[in-house]
Design a protein around this motif. Structure first.
Motif, PDB file in Angstrom:
ATOM      1  N   ILE A   1       0.841  -1.202   0.000  1.00 10.09           N
ATOM      2  CA  ILE A   1       0.000   0.000   0.000  1.00 10.09           C
ATOM      3  C   ILE A   1       0.876   1.252   0.000  1.00 10.09           C
ATOM      4  O   ILE A   1       0.637   2.190  -0.765  1.00 10.09           O
ATOM      5  CB  ILE A   1      -0.933   0.011   1.221  1.00 10.09           C
ATOM      6  CG1 ILE A   1      -1.888  -1.185   1.195  1.00 10.09           C
ATOM      7  CG2 ILE A   1      -1.739   1.312   1.261  1.00 10.09           C
ATOM      8  CD1 ILE A   1      -2.644  -1.392   2.492  1.00 10.09           C
ATOM      9  N   LEU A   2       1.898   1.258   0.840  1.00  8.95           N
ATOM     10  CA  LEU A   2       2.784   2.416   0.908  1.00  8.95           C
ATOM     11  C   LEU A   2       3.512   2.628  -0.413  1.00  8.95           C
ATOM     12  O   LEU A   2       3.640   3.767  -0.887  1.00  8.95           O
ATOM     13  CB  LEU A   2       3.799   2.240   2.046  1.00  8.95           C
ATOM     14  CG  LEU A   2       3.232   2.131   3.460  1.00  8.95           C
ATOM     15  CD1 LEU A   2       4.362   2.064   4.479  1.00  8.95           C
ATOM     16  CD2 LEU A   2       2.306   3.306   3.780  1.00  8.95           C
ATOM     17  N   GLU A   3       3.974   1.537  -1.021  1.00 16.09           N
ATOM     18  CA  GLU A   3       4.688   1.650  -2.293  1.00 16.09           C
ATOM     19  C   GLU A   3       3.756   2.140  -3.394  1.00 16.09           C
ATOM     20  O   GLU A   3       4.172   2.876  -4.294  1.00 16.09           O
ATOM     21  CB  GLU A   3       5.299   0.301  -2.669  1.00 16.09           C
ATOM     22  CG  GLU A   3       6.235   0.337  -3.854  1.00 16.09           C
ATOM     23  CD  GLU A   3       7.474   1.193  -3.613  1.00 16.09           C
ATOM     24  OE1 GLU A   3       7.989   1.758  -4.598  1.00 16.09           O
ATOM     25  OE2 GLU A   3       7.922   1.299  -2.451  1.00 16.09           O
ATOM     26  N   SER A   4       2.489   1.738  -3.342  1.00 13.91           N
ATOM     27  CA  SER A   4       1.534   2.137  -4.379  1.00 13.91           C
ATOM     28  C   SER A   4       1.355   3.642  -4.450  1.00 13.91           C
ATOM     29  O   SER A   4       1.023   4.192  -5.511  1.00 13.91           O
ATOM     30  CB  SER A   4       0.178   1.455  -4.138  1.00 13.91           C
ATOM     31  OG  SER A   4      -0.518   2.039  -3.041  1.00 13.91           O
ATOM     32  N   GLN A   5       1.569   4.321  -3.320  1.00  7.10           N
ATOM     33  CA  GLN A   5       1.414   5.775  -3.294  1.00  7.10           C
ATOM     34  C   GLN A   5       2.497   6.500  -4.090  1.00  7.10           C
ATOM     35  O   GLN A   5       2.349   7.665  -4.448  1.00  7.10           O
ATOM     36  CB  GLN A   5       1.416   6.276  -1.848  1.00  7.10           C
ATOM     37  CG  GLN A   5       0.298   5.693  -0.982  1.00  7.10           C
ATOM     38  CD  GLN A   5      -1.073   5.935  -1.575  1.00  7.10           C
ATOM     39  OE1 GLN A   5      -1.505   7.068  -1.717  1.00  7.10           O
ATOM     40  NE2 GLN A   5      -1.760   4.862  -1.943  1.00  7.10           N
ATOM     41  N   LYS A   6       3.583   5.782  -4.408  1.00  4.85           N
ATOM     42  CA  LYS A   6       4.694   6.377  -5.160  1.00  4.85           C
ATOM     43  C   LYS A   6       4.603   6.083  -6.654  1.00  4.85           C
ATOM     44  O   LYS A   6       5.418   6.575  -7.425  1.00  4.85           O
ATOM     45  CB  LYS A   6       6.026   5.833  -4.627  1.00  4.85           C
ATOM     46  CG  LYS A   6       6.215   5.948  -3.129  1.00  4.85           C
ATOM     47  CD  LYS A   6       7.466   5.205  -2.696  1.00  4.85           C
ATOM     48  CE  LYS A   6       7.589   5.140  -1.183  1.00  4.85           C
ATOM     49  NZ  LYS A   6       8.775   4.351  -0.764  1.00  4.85           N
ATOM     50  N   LEU A   7       3.625   5.258  -7.042  1.00  3.27           N
ATOM     51  CA  LEU A   7       3.560   4.762  -8.409  1.00  3.27           C
ATOM     52  C   LEU A   7       2.320   5.275  -9.131  1.00  3.27           C
ATOM     53  O   LEU A   7       1.362   5.724  -8.498  1.00  3.27           O
ATOM     54  CB  LEU A   7       3.540   3.224  -8.396  1.00  3.27           C
ATOM     55  CG  LEU A   7       4.748   2.553  -7.718  1.00  3.27           C
ATOM     56  CD1 LEU A   7       4.474   1.075  -7.501  1.00  3.27           C
ATOM     57  CD2 LEU A   7       6.002   2.747  -8.557  1.00  3.27           C
ATOM     58  N   THR A   8       2.334   5.193 -10.462  1.00  3.45           N
ATOM     59  CA  THR A   8       1.160   5.587 -11.245  1.00  3.45           C
ATOM     60  C   THR A   8       0.177   4.447 -11.396  1.00  3.45           C
ATOM     61  O   THR A   8      -0.959   4.654 -11.817  1.00  3.45           O
ATOM     62  CB  THR A   8       1.588   6.071 -12.646  1.00  3.45           C
ATOM     63  OG1 THR A   8       2.296   5.011 -13.303  1.00  3.45           O
ATOM     64  CG2 THR A   8       2.478   7.295 -12.546  1.00  3.45           C
ATOM     65  N   ASN A   9       0.595   3.227 -11.060  1.00  2.00           N
ATOM     66  CA  ASN A   9      -0.266   2.057 -11.206  1.00  2.00           C
ATOM     67  C   ASN A   9      -1.386   2.043 -10.175  1.00  2.00           C
ATOM     68  O   ASN A   9      -1.306   2.682  -9.133  1.00  2.00           O
ATOM     69  CB  ASN A   9       0.557   0.771 -11.033  1.00  2.00           C
ATOM     70  CG  ASN A   9       1.750   0.706 -11.956  1.00  2.00           C
ATOM     71  OD1 ASN A   9       2.765   1.321 -11.681  1.00  2.00           O
ATOM     72  ND2 ASN A   9       1.635  -0.028 -13.038  1.00  2.00           N
ATOM     73  N   THR A  10      -2.432   1.272 -10.483  1.00  2.00           N
ATOM     74  CA  THR A  10      -3.452   0.951  -9.492  1.00  2.00           C
ATOM     75  C   THR A  10      -3.348  -0.541  -9.193  1.00  2.00           C
ATOM     76  O   THR A  10      -2.808  -1.321  -9.992  1.00  2.00           O
ATOM     77  CB  THR A  10      -4.866   1.275 -10.001  1.00  2.00           C
ATOM     78  OG1 THR A  10      -5.110   0.551 -11.211  1.00  2.00           O
ATOM     79  CG2 THR A  10      -5.026   2.773 -10.235  1.00  2.00           C
TER      80      THR A  10
END
Length: 238
Positions: free
Chosen positions: A78-87
């Protein structure tokens, strides 16, 4: 089963199960191991290799986690997802959920402040993740949907085609049935083309089983305390 809370070498918590003589994470660092195996070798790798459709800022990644446990791998994702453009659509399996008493004692939020790229309070997010209703998909953030399934891998019906599998079952000595061909064949059938499976385990028999099914198997440098780990790719064009 009885759980004993321990502190690993990077300061993060893990659990020890006396009946199985097994730890939930590496004693050399729970957070360090999860980042190395599942985030660096898994999530970041898949986000790089999966093509992004035209006119889209980021591709959706379907993830299956075998072994929710303390929720550490999910939380880091979840934390890493905040840095990425992916969903991300994230499905995690757990046959034996932890008690609220154990969950509230875990110290991951206080140690991961530097990992966050979000204004959301980490402890609140961690609590939301654990309080999410079982067997129901929920949106934890605008980029991250979570479905926790209270079931075993052997019994669950896997409906999605997963781009990434976090294989975090207890080791072959404690749970030999989790490292046999029928289990990995079920995962193969539930994965997308070029889907990736990552695990901390690097046992030779596991590599041979994965290769027999058809996976392209890589032996990568392991986290502290382990020489190797496995990354296996469903490359059906080979």
């Amino acid at each position: 089963m009885s759980h004993k809370l321990i502190v690993t070498k990077d300061g993060s918590h893990s659990l020890f199960i006396e009946e199985l003589n097994e730890h939930y994470h590496s004693i050399h660092g729970a957070i360090r191991e999860s980042i190395h195996v599942f985030i660096e070798a898994g999530l970041k790798h898949v986000c790089k290799i999966k093509p992004v459709p035209e006119n889209e800022s980021g591709q959706k990644i379907n993830i299956l986690e075998v072994g929710f446990g303390t929720g550490l791998n999910t939380f880091l994702s979840i934390l890493e997802s905040q840095k990425l453009t992916n969903t991300f659509d994230y499905v995690t399996l757990e046959a034996f959920p932890l008690t609220e008493e154990i969950i509230t004692a875990l110290n991951y939020s206080s140690l991961l402040v530097e990992q966050a790229n979000s204004t959301m309070a980490l402890q609140l997010l961690f609590n939301m993740m654990h309080l999410a209703e079982w067997n129901r998909k929920v949106s934890l953030t605008s980029k991250f949907k979570l479905q926790k399934i209270h079931n075993t891998l052997q019994q669950v019906e896997l409906k999605d085609q997963f781009d990434l599998v976090y294989y975090d079952a207890f080791g072959p000595t404690a749970q030999p049935e989790m490292w046999e061909e029928p289990v990995f064949l079920k995962l193969w059938n539930a994965m997308s083309e070029n889907g990736v499976l990552v695990t901390y385990c690097a046992k030779g028999s596991v590599k041979r089983t994965l290769k027999t099914i058809g996976f392209q198997v890589e032996s990568l440098p392991g986290p502290p305390g382990k020489r190797e780990m496995i990354r296996a790719t469903k490359n059906i064009s080979l």
